[in-house]
Design a protein around this motif. Structure first.
Motif, mmCIF file in Angstrom:
data_model
loop_
_atom_site.group_PDB
_atom_site.id
_atom_site.type_symbol
_atom_site.label_atom_id
_atom_site.label_comp_id
_atom_site.label_asym_id
_atom_site.label_seq_id
_atom_site.Cartn_x
_atom_site.Cartn_y
_atom_site.Cartn_z
ATOM 1 N N SER A 162 -56.032 -10.233 42.479
ATOM 2 C CA SER A 162 -56.610 -11.439 43.081
ATOM 3 C C SER A 162 -57.575 -12.124 42.122
ATOM 4 O O SER A 162 -57.602 -13.348 42.026
ATOM 5 N N ALA A 163 -58.360 -11.331 41.422
ATOM 6 C CA ALA A 163 -59.345 -11.890 40.495
ATOM 7 C C ALA A 163 -58.706 -12.350 39.186
ATOM 8 O O ALA A 163 -59.242 -13.223 38.504
ATOM 9 N N ASN A 164 -57.568 -11.775 38.828
ATOM 10 C CA ASN A 164 -56.915 -12.052 37.541
ATOM 11 C C ASN A 164 -55.465 -12.485 37.749
ATOM 12 O O ASN A 164 -54.561 -12.022 37.057
ATOM 13 N N TYR A 165 -55.243 -13.370 38.708
ATOM 14 C CA TYR A 165 -53.873 -13.710 39.096
ATOM 15 C C TYR A 165 -53.063 -14.361 37.978
ATOM 16 O O TYR A 165 -51.858 -14.142 37.878
ATOM 17 N N ILE A 166 -53.694 -15.116 37.100
ATOM 18 C CA ILE A 166 -52.940 -15.743 36.010
ATOM 19 C C ILE A 166 -52.433 -14.670 35.050
ATOM 20 O O ILE A 166 -51.261 -14.669 34.663
ATOM 21 N N GLN A 167 -53.296 -13.749 34.689
ATOM 22 C CA GLN A 167 -52.887 -12.647 33.815
ATOM 23 C C GLN A 167 -51.819 -11.791 34.499
ATOM 24 O O GLN A 167 -50.835 -11.402 33.880
ATOM 25 N N PHE A 168 -52.021 -11.514 35.784
ATOM 26 C CA PHE A 168 -51.062 -10.705 36.535
ATOM 27 C C PHE A 168 -49.671 -11.331 36.506
ATOM 28 O O PHE A 168 -48.694 -10.681 36.155
ATOM 29 N N TRP A 169 -49.578 -12.615 36.873
ATOM 30 C CA TRP A 169 -48.262 -13.253 36.925
ATOM 31 C C TRP A 169 -47.660 -13.418 35.531
ATOM 32 O O TRP A 169 -46.437 -13.346 35.366
ATOM 33 N N GLY A 170 -48.490 -13.591 34.529
ATOM 34 C CA GLY A 170 -47.983 -13.631 33.156
ATOM 35 C C GLY A 170 -47.345 -12.305 32.766
ATOM 36 O O GLY A 170 -46.255 -12.267 32.189
ATOM 37 N N GLU A 171 -48.018 -11.211 33.108
ATOM 38 C CA GLU A 171 -47.466 -9.884 32.809
ATOM 39 C C GLU A 171 -46.192 -9.616 33.600
ATOM 40 O O GLU A 171 -45.231 -9.051 33.074
ATOM 41 N N MET A 172 -46.175 -10.018 34.860
ATOM 42 C CA MET A 172 -44.975 -9.808 35.682
ATOM 43 C C MET A 172 -43.791 -10.583 35.108
ATOM 44 O O MET A 172 -42.675 -10.065 35.016
ATOM 45 N N ALA A 173 -44.039 -11.822 34.703
ATOM 46 C CA ALA A 173 -42.962 -12.656 34.165
ATOM 47 C C ALA A 173 -42.431 -12.097 32.849
ATOM 48 O O ALA A 173 -41.225 -12.119 32.601
ATOM 49 N N LYS A 174 -43.318 -11.586 32.003
ATOM 50 C CA LYS A 174 -42.873 -11.009 30.728
ATOM 51 C C LYS A 174 -42.114 -9.704 30.938
ATOM 52 O O LYS A 174 -41.149 -9.415 30.247
ATOM 53 N N THR A 175 -42.570 -8.916 31.892
ATOM 54 C CA THR A 175 -42.003 -7.589 32.104
ATOM 55 C C THR A 175 -40.705 -7.608 32.903
ATOM 56 O O THR A 175 -39.771 -6.883 32.579
ATOM 57 N N TYR A 176 -40.640 -8.431 33.930
ATOM 58 C CA TYR A 176 -39.525 -8.343 34.876
ATOM 59 C C TYR A 176 -38.585 -9.538 34.874
ATOM 60 O O TYR A 176 -37.780 -9.689 35.784
ATOM 61 N N ALA A 177 -38.665 -10.383 33.854
ATOM 62 C CA ALA A 177 -37.730 -11.503 33.738
ATOM 63 C C ALA A 177 -37.406 -11.719 32.265
ATOM 64 O O ALA A 177 -38.233 -11.457 31.396
ATOM 65 N N ASP A 178 -36.195 -12.160 32.009
ATOM 66 C CA ASP A 178 -35.793 -12.525 30.653
ATOM 67 C C ASP A 178 -36.031 -14.021 30.488
ATOM 68 O O ASP A 178 -35.658 -14.815 31.353
ATOM 69 N N TRP A 179 -36.638 -14.380 29.375
ATOM 70 C CA TRP A 179 -36.934 -15.782 29.086
ATOM 71 C C TRP A 179 -36.162 -16.208 27.848
ATOM 72 O O TRP A 179 -36.141 -15.503 26.848
ATOM 73 N N PHE A 180 -35.543 -17.372 27.911
ATOM 74 C CA PHE A 180 -34.795 -17.891 26.771
ATOM 75 C C PHE A 180 -35.704 -18.666 25.831
ATOM 76 O O PHE A 180 -35.409 -18.797 24.652
ATOM 77 N N GLU A 181 -36.806 -19.175 26.373
ATOM 78 C CA GLU A 181 -37.862 -19.789 25.568
ATOM 79 C C GLU A 181 -39.192 -19.381 26.186
ATOM 80 O O GLU A 181 -39.358 -19.466 27.403
ATOM 81 N N PRO A 182 -40.140 -18.928 25.371
ATOM 82 C CA PRO A 182 -41.431 -18.497 25.930
ATOM 83 C C PRO A 182 -42.249 -19.691 26.427
ATOM 84 O O PRO A 182 -42.057 -20.818 25.978
ATOM 85 N N TRP A 183 -43.160 -19.418 27.335
ATOM 86 C CA TRP A 183 -44.028 -20.480 27.837
ATOM 87 C C TRP A 183 -45.270 -20.581 26.968
ATOM 88 O O TRP A 183 -45.680 -19.619 26.325
ATOM 89 N N SER A 184 -45.851 -21.771 26.965
ATOM 90 C CA SER A 184 -47.070 -21.988 26.181
ATOM 91 C C SER A 184 -48.316 -21.772 27.031
ATOM 92 O O SER A 184 -49.381 -21.467 26.513
ATOM 93 N N SER A 185 -48.173 -21.938 28.339
ATOM 94 C CA SER A 185 -49.302 -21.774 29.247
ATOM 95 C C SER A 185 -48.796 -21.147 30.540
ATOM 96 O O SER A 185 -47.818 -21.627 31.112
ATOM 97 N N THR A 186 -49.459 -20.096 30.984
ATOM 98 C CA THR A 186 -49.027 -19.441 32.218
ATOM 99 C C THR A 186 -49.233 -20.359 33.416
ATOM 100 O O THR A 186 -48.373 -20.458 34.274
ATOM 101 N N LEU A 187 -50.367 -21.045 33.463
ATOM 102 C CA LEU A 187 -50.647 -21.935 34.592
ATOM 103 C C LEU A 187 -51.451 -23.141 34.139
ATOM 104 O O LEU A 187 -52.448 -22.995 33.438
ATOM 105 N N GLU A 188 -50.988 -24.311 34.548
ATOM 106 C CA GLU A 188 -51.767 -25.542 34.412
ATOM 107 C C GLU A 188 -52.049 -26.011 35.828
ATOM 108 O O GLU A 188 -51.128 -26.369 36.560
ATOM 109 N N TRP A 189 -53.305 -25.971 36.209
ATOM 110 C CA TRP A 189 -53.699 -26.274 37.581
ATOM 111 C C TRP A 189 -54.546 -27.534 37.602
ATOM 112 O O TRP A 189 -55.672 -27.553 37.113
ATOM 113 N N LYS A 190 -53.962 -28.593 38.140
ATOM 114 C CA LYS A 190 -54.678 -29.851 38.342
ATOM 115 C C LYS A 190 -54.473 -30.215 39.806
ATOM 116 O O LYS A 190 -53.479 -30.848 40.149
ATOM 117 N N PRO A 191 -55.388 -29.750 40.674
ATOM 118 C CA PRO A 191 -55.189 -29.919 42.119
ATOM 119 C C PRO A 191 -54.769 -31.337 42.478
ATOM 120 O O PRO A 191 -55.325 -32.290 41.929
#
Length: 145
Positions: free
Chosen positions: A81-110
């Protein structure tokens, strides 16, 4: 006026009197009340369905939790909960194959959020092909129609 699709053949513009219009509106209100009554029960679910212990112990979540050194699920949830951006970044790297890496895990502009900006992945590949090539490739896939 438009037909009321869920009351076949009833159209307000075909009413012969104001009394008919009232009856039609009453039928519409009654139908809406019944629909709401049926679906509102779904919003009150309180049951908890526990996974079988062996399944939970051998899950990807437990494996990740142990690798990170968490002692309890609660400890892990608080960290996530406190580190959700890092958490989802790790989940995406570990449990999904990416054909091109992302430059930013989250861009949040409400109120807008962009996850994995610049990254490219193929959902079908990650849902089917990735598993067909892995250690469990001899298992039959489960297809839900």
């Amino acid at each position: 006026m438009a037909a009321l699709g869920w009351l076949p053949g009833i159209r307000i513009d075909q009413a012969e009197s104001w009394e008919d219009v009232g009856i039609i509106k009453e039928a519409v209100n009654l139908a809406e009340e019944k629909a709401t009554a049926k679906t509102s029960v779904l919003l009150e679910e309180t049951r908890i369905f526990e996974a079988p212990k062996d399944l939970a112990e051998n899950s990807n979540v437990m494996k990740w939790m142990k690798e990170k050194g968490f002692k309890t699920e609660r400890e892990m949830r608080l960290w996530c909960s406190a580190n959700y951006i890092q958490f989802w970044g790790e989940m995406a790297k570990t449990y999904a194959d990416w054909f091109e890496p992302w430059s930013s895990t989250l861009e949040w502009k409400p109120p807008y959020a962009k996850w994995f900006v610049g990254g490219k992945c193929n959902v079908t590949h990650n849902c089917v092909d990735r598993h067909a090539q892995g250690a469990k490739k001899i298992r039959w896939p489960y297809i839900r129609a």
